[in-house]
Motif scaffolding. Structure first.
Motif, PDB file in Angstrom:
ATOM      1  N   MET A   1     -68.352  81.610  22.616  1.00 14.84           N
ATOM      2  CA  MET A   1     -69.250  82.385  23.436  1.00 14.84           C
ATOM      3  C   MET A   1     -70.632  82.345  22.813  1.00 14.84           C
ATOM      4  SD  MET A   1     -69.196  86.440  24.314  1.00 14.84           S
ATOM      5  CE  MET A   1     -70.063  86.972  22.866  1.00 14.84           C
ATOM      6  N   ILE A   9     -74.447  84.579  29.415  1.00 13.04           N
ATOM      7  CA  ILE A   9     -73.559  84.181  28.335  1.00 13.04           C
ATOM      8  C   ILE A   9     -72.724  82.991  28.783  1.00 13.04           C
ATOM      9  CG2 ILE A   9     -71.529  84.886  27.006  1.00 13.04           C
ATOM     10  CD1 ILE A   9     -72.704  87.678  26.929  1.00 13.04           C
ATOM     11  N   LEU A  10     -72.619  82.001  27.914  1.00 16.12           N
ATOM     12  CA  LEU A  10     -71.786  80.831  28.153  1.00 16.12           C
ATOM     13  C   LEU A  10     -70.479  81.020  27.388  1.00 16.12           C
ATOM     14  CD1 LEU A  10     -71.456  77.868  29.191  1.00 16.12           C
ATOM     15  CD2 LEU A  10     -72.429  77.153  27.004  1.00 16.12           C
ATOM     16  N   THR A  11     -69.360  80.828  28.069  1.00 18.85           N
ATOM     17  CA  THR A  11     -68.050  80.899  27.431  1.00 18.85           C
ATOM     18  C   THR A  11     -67.133  79.899  28.111  1.00 18.85           C
ATOM     19  OG1 THR A  11     -66.340  82.422  26.610  1.00 18.85           O
ATOM     20  CG2 THR A  11     -67.102  82.747  28.875  1.00 18.85           C
ATOM     21  N   ASN A  12     -65.882  79.875  27.696  1.00 19.41           N
ATOM     22  CA  ASN A  12     -64.911  78.986  28.305  1.00 19.41           C
ATOM     23  C   ASN A  12     -64.290  79.637  29.544  1.00 19.41           C
ATOM     24  OD1 ASN A  12     -64.539  78.338  25.100  1.00 19.41           O
ATOM     25  ND2 ASN A  12     -64.549  76.540  26.397  1.00 19.41           N
ATOM     26  N   TYR A  13     -64.103  78.842  30.569  1.00 24.20           N
ATOM     27  CA  TYR A  13     -63.507  79.313  31.819  1.00 24.20           C
ATOM     28  C   TYR A  13     -62.121  79.904  31.580  1.00 24.20           C
ATOM     29  CZ  TYR A  13     -61.272  79.113  36.395  1.00 24.20           C
ATOM     30  OH  TYR A  13     -60.578  79.428  37.526  1.00 24.20           O
ATOM     31  N   VAL A  15     -60.933  81.481  29.254  1.00 19.17           N
ATOM     32  CA  VAL A  15     -60.973  82.800  28.613  1.00 19.17           C
ATOM     33  C   VAL A  15     -61.110  83.907  29.651  1.00 19.17           C
ATOM     34  CG1 VAL A  15     -62.316  84.265  27.037  1.00 19.17           C
ATOM     35  CG2 VAL A  15     -61.915  81.863  26.479  1.00 19.17           C
ATOM     36  N   VAL A  16     -61.829  83.654  30.741  1.00 18.71           N
ATOM     37  CA  VAL A  16     -62.113  84.702  31.731  1.00 18.71           C
ATOM     38  C   VAL A  16     -61.455  84.472  33.093  1.00 18.71           C
ATOM     39  CG1 VAL A  16     -64.316  85.281  30.653  1.00 18.71           C
ATOM     40  CG2 VAL A  16     -64.261  83.564  32.463  1.00 18.71           C
ATOM     41  N   VAL A  24     -68.184  92.124  26.587  1.00 17.97           N
ATOM     42  CA  VAL A  24     -68.629  91.396  25.404  1.00 17.97           C
ATOM     43  C   VAL A  24     -68.971  92.405  24.323  1.00 17.97           C
ATOM     44  CG1 VAL A  24     -69.447  89.380  26.670  1.00 17.97           C
ATOM     45  CG2 VAL A  24     -71.017  91.252  26.236  1.00 17.97           C
ATOM     46  N   VAL A  40     -69.397  92.808  31.641  1.00 17.90           N
ATOM     47  CA  VAL A  40     -69.935  91.641  32.339  1.00 17.90           C
ATOM     48  C   VAL A  40     -70.047  92.020  33.804  1.00 17.90           C
ATOM     49  CG1 VAL A  40     -69.440  89.263  33.030  1.00 17.90           C
ATOM     50  CG2 VAL A  40     -69.018  89.991  30.681  1.00 17.90           C
ATOM     51  N   TYR A  43     -70.573  86.572  37.481  1.00 19.91           N
ATOM     52  CA  TYR A  43     -70.704  85.230  36.946  1.00 19.91           C
ATOM     53  C   TYR A  43     -71.742  84.445  37.736  1.00 19.91           C
ATOM     54  CZ  TYR A  43     -67.791  84.034  40.931  1.00 19.91           C
ATOM     55  OH  TYR A  43     -67.319  83.893  42.195  1.00 19.91           O
TER      56      TYR A  43
END
Length: 71
Positions: A1, A9-13, A15-16, A24, A40, A43
């Protein structure tokens, strides 16, 4: 993240992808009761093929480090 822009925020798909609620926890803001979590709001992009998610967040600390992303 990682924070890639103010409020983003950039994260892995993965994960969410199945989460009902996402929060966060900026480093250094936690306490024993778990306070300091930020909800959050939504998106911007969900990309399951590339396993990426851009999340919209309000309330990040002003001094949070922003990642540099190459073109």
């Amino acid at each position: 993240m990682g924070v890639v822009a103010p409020g983003t925020i950039l994260t892995n798909y993965h994960v969410v992808s199945r989460a009902v609620k996402v929060q966060v926890q900026p480093r250094g803001t936690e306490d024993a009761a778990g306070a300091g979590s930020i909800d959050v709001e939504g998106y911007t992009i969900l990309d399951d093929i590339n396993d990426l998610a851009l999340l919209a967040v309000k309330g990040l600390p002003a001094d949070v480090n922003v990642l540099s992303v190459a073109d």
